[in-house]
Design an enzyme around this catalytic site. Sequence first.
Site, PDB file in Angstrom:
ATOM      1  N   HIS A  21      -5.901  10.048   5.815  1.00  0.00           N
ATOM      2  CA  HIS A  21      -5.541   9.837   4.416  1.00  0.00           C
ATOM      3  C   HIS A  21      -6.637   9.178   3.590  1.00  0.00           C
ATOM      4  O   HIS A  21      -7.249   8.192   4.166  1.00  0.00           O
ATOM      5  CB  HIS A  21      -4.277   9.279   3.971  1.00  0.00           C
ATOM      6  CG  HIS A  21      -3.141  10.297   4.688  1.00  0.00           C
ATOM      7  ND1 HIS A  21      -2.026   9.647   4.999  1.00  0.00           N
ATOM      8  CD2 HIS A  21      -3.034  11.450   4.848  1.00  0.00           C
ATOM      9  CE1 HIS A  21      -1.074  10.611   5.267  1.00  0.00           C
ATOM     10  NE2 HIS A  21      -1.776  11.578   5.436  1.00  0.00           N
ATOM     11  N   LYS A  42      -7.230  -0.996   2.322  1.00  0.00           N
ATOM     12  CA  LYS A  42      -5.922  -1.208   3.238  1.00  0.00           C
ATOM     13  C   LYS A  42      -6.133  -2.284   4.225  1.00  0.00           C
ATOM     14  O   LYS A  42      -7.034  -2.533   5.001  1.00  0.00           O
ATOM     15  CB  LYS A  42      -5.418   0.055   3.676  1.00  0.00           C
ATOM     16  CG  LYS A  42      -5.399   1.239   2.761  1.00  0.00           C
ATOM     17  CD  LYS A  42      -4.579   2.393   3.384  1.00  0.00           C
ATOM     18  CE  LYS A  42      -4.527   3.618   2.448  1.00  0.00           C
ATOM     19  NZ  LYS A  42      -4.467   4.859   3.068  1.00  0.00           N
ATOM     20  N   TYR A  92       1.481  -1.873   5.508  1.00  0.00           N
ATOM     21  CA  TYR A  92       0.043  -2.102   4.767  1.00  0.00           C
ATOM     22  C   TYR A  92       0.091  -2.590   3.199  1.00  0.00           C
ATOM     23  O   TYR A  92       0.827  -1.948   2.457  1.00  0.00           O
ATOM     24  CB  TYR A  92      -0.811  -1.187   5.032  1.00  0.00           C
ATOM     25  CG  TYR A  92      -0.482   0.341   4.747  1.00  0.00           C
ATOM     26  CD1 TYR A  92      -0.978   0.871   3.558  1.00  0.00           C
ATOM     27  CD2 TYR A  92       0.486   1.056   5.409  1.00  0.00           C
ATOM     28  CE1 TYR A  92      -0.587   2.039   2.946  1.00  0.00           C
ATOM     29  CE2 TYR A  92       1.163   2.462   4.726  1.00  0.00           C
ATOM     30  CZ  TYR A  92       0.377   2.797   3.607  1.00  0.00           C
ATOM     31  OH  TYR A  92       0.688   3.994   3.222  1.00  0.00           O
ATOM     32  N   ASP A 123      -0.391  17.105   6.182  1.00  0.00           N
ATOM     33  CA  ASP A 123      -1.383  16.849   7.185  1.00  0.00           C
ATOM     34  C   ASP A 123      -1.580  18.087   7.922  1.00  0.00           C
ATOM     35  O   ASP A 123      -2.831  18.070   8.421  1.00  0.00           O
ATOM     36  CB  ASP A 123      -0.951  15.634   8.041  1.00  0.00           C
ATOM     37  CG  ASP A 123      -0.713  14.368   7.238  1.00  0.00           C
ATOM     38  OD1 ASP A 123      -1.543  14.165   6.203  1.00  0.00           O
ATOM     39  OD2 ASP A 123      -0.099  13.546   7.835  1.00  0.00           O
TER      40      ASP A 123
END
Length: 184
Positions: A62, A72, A132, A167
């Site tokens: 992603h 991130k 995250y 995905d």
Amino acid sequence: MQIEETRLAGVVILTPQRFGDARGFFSESWNRQRMLDHGIDLEFVQDNHSMSSDVGTVRGLHFQAPPHAQDKLVRCGQGALLDVAVDIRKGSPTYGHWVGVELSAENGKQLLVPKGFLHGFMTRAPQTEIIYKCTDYYAPDCDGAVAWNSCGIDWDFEGAAILSDKDAAAPALADFDSPFVWEG
């Protein structure tokens, strides 16, 4: 905090020190001043937490495009996963290259994934939790993905990966027009 550079500039492995006793451990997973002392100047605005039930679950690869691109800082709260970053900055000498690190509740490692990189992971243990921090808010109109199996990543996994519909339908890296440009 141990800070380890990877072969991709900007992708860094952070391993916080743990202080343990008979009760368990304490660890400082983020300290803005300590990171500034190491040249890492990020302001996080959103924390995310997901749990994947089964081994072989893939989430990714992603990215969030400008103007809402995200750095991130990824860690594993429970279980274990292979966490991966792939360079997608047009013109970068490492475009399409990837780095992966095992993050687990046991090892306490974290992966810093900068803007301009795909991010994804595959679970290595059941009931794996990933936590995250992000430097920008989620923006659905900037959300994107690249096929998890199109970047030459050695996932070290036998069997069928468990994917979301999003995905599974993501384009291959070879068919992808990246919104990121390397600024050398």
